[in-house]
Design an enzyme around this catalytic site. Structure first.
Site, PDB file in Angstrom:
ATOM      1  N   ASP A  11       2.006   9.966   3.393  1.00  0.00           N
ATOM      2  CA  ASP A  11       1.474   9.237   4.529  1.00  0.00           C
ATOM      3  C   ASP A  11       0.649   8.080   3.948  1.00  0.00           C
ATOM      4  O   ASP A  11       0.189   8.152   2.800  1.00  0.00           O
ATOM      5  CB  ASP A  11       0.591  10.193   5.330  1.00  0.00           C
ATOM      6  CG  ASP A  11      -0.167   9.490   6.419  1.00  0.00           C
ATOM      7  OD1 ASP A  11       0.482   8.881   7.278  1.00  0.00           O
ATOM      8  OD2 ASP A  11      -1.410   9.548   6.402  1.00  0.00           O
ATOM      9  N   ASP A  13      -1.965   5.672   5.971  1.00  0.00           N
ATOM     10  CA  ASP A  13      -3.327   5.597   6.502  1.00  0.00           C
ATOM     11  C   ASP A  13      -4.010   6.950   6.389  1.00  0.00           C
ATOM     12  O   ASP A  13      -3.610   7.910   7.047  1.00  0.00           O
ATOM     13  CB  ASP A  13      -3.312   5.207   7.990  1.00  0.00           C
ATOM     14  CG  ASP A  13      -2.822   3.779   8.207  1.00  0.00           C
ATOM     15  OD1 ASP A  13      -2.989   2.951   7.306  1.00  0.00           O
ATOM     16  OD2 ASP A  13      -2.301   3.507   9.289  1.00  0.00           O
ATOM     17  N   ARG A 119       3.090   0.046  11.832  1.00  0.00           N
ATOM     18  CA  ARG A 119       3.921  -1.163  11.777  1.00  0.00           C
ATOM     19  C   ARG A 119       3.316  -2.171  10.800  1.00  0.00           C
ATOM     20  O   ARG A 119       3.873  -3.223  10.567  1.00  0.00           O
ATOM     21  CB  ARG A 119       4.041  -1.774  13.182  1.00  0.00           C
ATOM     22  CG  ARG A 119       4.629  -0.789  14.197  1.00  0.00           C
ATOM     23  CD  ARG A 119       4.723  -1.413  15.586  1.00  0.00           C
ATOM     24  NE  ARG A 119       5.711  -2.462  15.622  1.00  0.00           N
ATOM     25  CZ  ARG A 119       7.006  -2.282  15.827  1.00  0.00           C
ATOM     26  NH1 ARG A 119       7.463  -1.073  16.046  1.00  0.00           N
ATOM     27  NH2 ARG A 119       7.835  -3.298  15.839  1.00  0.00           N
TER      28      ARG A 119
HETATM   29  P1  B16 Z   1      -0.249   0.457  13.494  1.00  0.00           P
HETATM   30  P2  B16 Z   1      -0.001   6.762   9.136  1.00  0.00           P
HETATM   31  C1  B16 Z   1      -0.706   5.637  11.458  1.00  0.00           C
HETATM   32  O1  B16 Z   1      -0.419   5.528  10.098  1.00  0.00           O
HETATM   33  C2  B16 Z   1      -2.196   5.814  11.701  1.00  0.00           C
HETATM   34  O2  B16 Z   1      -2.657   7.057  11.192  1.00  0.00           O
HETATM   35  C3  B16 Z   1      -2.465   5.777  13.179  1.00  0.00           C
HETATM   36  O3  B16 Z   1      -3.857   5.903  13.424  1.00  0.00           O
HETATM   37  C4  B16 Z   1      -1.934   4.459  13.763  1.00  0.00           C
HETATM   38  O4  B16 Z   1      -2.130   4.423  15.160  1.00  0.00           O
HETATM   39  C5  B16 Z   1      -0.459   4.345  13.428  1.00  0.00           C
HETATM   40  O5  B16 Z   1      -0.273   4.418  12.032  1.00  0.00           O
HETATM   41  C6  B16 Z   1       0.112   3.030  13.921  1.00  0.00           C
HETATM   42  O6  B16 Z   1      -0.467   1.985  13.190  1.00  0.00           O
HETATM   43  O7  B16 Z   1      -1.068   0.100  14.689  1.00  0.00           O
HETATM   44  O8  B16 Z   1      -0.720  -0.228  12.227  1.00  0.00           O
HETATM   45  O9  B16 Z   1       1.225   0.247  13.717  1.00  0.00           O
HETATM   46  O10 B16 Z   1      -1.182   7.663   9.087  1.00  0.00           O
HETATM   47  O11 B16 Z   1       1.241   7.375   9.752  1.00  0.00           O
HETATM   48  O12 B16 Z   1       0.269   6.049   7.829  1.00  0.00           O
HETATM   49 MG    MG Z   2      -2.439   9.257   8.181  1.00  0.00          MG
END
Ligand code: B16
Ligand code: MG
Length: 215
Positions: A11, A13, A119
């Site tokens: 993963d 984030d 994204r």
């Molecule tokens: P974005 P991961 C996720 O990333 C985040 O944990 C989550 O909090 C976020 O809403 C999601 O990505 C979408 O992110 O707004 O940048 O498209 O933990 O799956 O790496």
């Molecule tokens: Mg995460």
């Protein structure tokens, strides 16, 4: 415990780097402007969840309904604030422990991938200087169903050319652990609400501990 795996899917984030604090700040700013209550506990429910699904969770506290167009505008507003915060990231935001562990796993012959709902994953990997570390990246721009659906992890495995059961997934989110299990992969929980969520195969105490599990 020792695992027999060919690949590790990470993963992004909350595992490879800590953009979760920037998500929190950006959502907090939007919620404040809308007069909606938001705290760390609500923020924890957003881990691994898509941008739109995150917005829906935040708007639960608003007491009114929003049109699709209004929600698109709010999500775009949050993303703009979030991207501004991401611009401040640099290779210093990828911990030495993360780099060293990735290098050691690669030296042991494991295939490495990223499986992220974000994204913005490509931009983040570039900012922190990890874009060249992975054999495959699967992210929010390529999927239609976010975690806890296994789509992003299955896509990463397909890009690597390995079977799901040959993959271990490292996650900080309960939704991500659920996704890994649903995809037939071994789920390793690190940080966040992943540890102790009850669906993980193993709780990691540190990123480096991967080197003990994966010989
Ligand atoms: P974005 P991961 C996720 O990333 C985040 O944990 C989550 O909090 C976020 O809403 C999601 O990505 C979408 O992110 O707004 O940048 O498209 O933990 O799956 O790496
Ligand atoms: Mg995460």
């Amino acid at each position: 415990m020792k695992l027999e795996k060919k690949a590790v899917i990470f993963d992004l984030d909350g595992v490879l780097c800590h953009t979760d604090q920037f998500h929190y700040q950006a959502w907090k700013g939007l919620a404040g402007r809308l007069g909606v209550y938001f705290d760390e506990e609500i923020n924890n429910r957003l881990r691994g969840v898509s941008r739109m699904a995150s917005l829906d969770i935040i708007l639960e506290g608003s007491g009114r309904s929003y049109t699709r167009a209004e929600k698109e505008a709010l999500a775009a507003e949050k993303n703009e604030a979030y991207r501004e915060l991401l611009k401040g990231m640099s290779p210093a935001d990828a911990a030495a422990e993360v780099r060293e562990t990735l290098e050691a796993l690669r030296a042991r012959g494991y295939l490495l991938a990223v499986g992220s709902s974000s994204r913005n994953a490509g931009f983040i990997l570039e900012r922190i200087g990890l874009e060249g570390f992975f054999d495959a990246v699967a992210d929010g721009t390529e999927i239609t169903r976010s975690k806890p659906d296994p789509e992003v992890f299955l896509l990463a495995a397909r890009k690597l050319g390995v079977r799901p059961e040959d993959c271990a997934v490292v996650e900080d989110a309960g939704a991500g652990i659920e996704a890994a299990g649903a995809g037939g992969m071994t789920a390793l929980a690190l940080f966040g609400d992943a540890r102790g969520c009850g669906l993980e195969d193993y709780d990691l105490n540190s990123f480096r501990e991967l080197l003990e599990l994966l010989p």
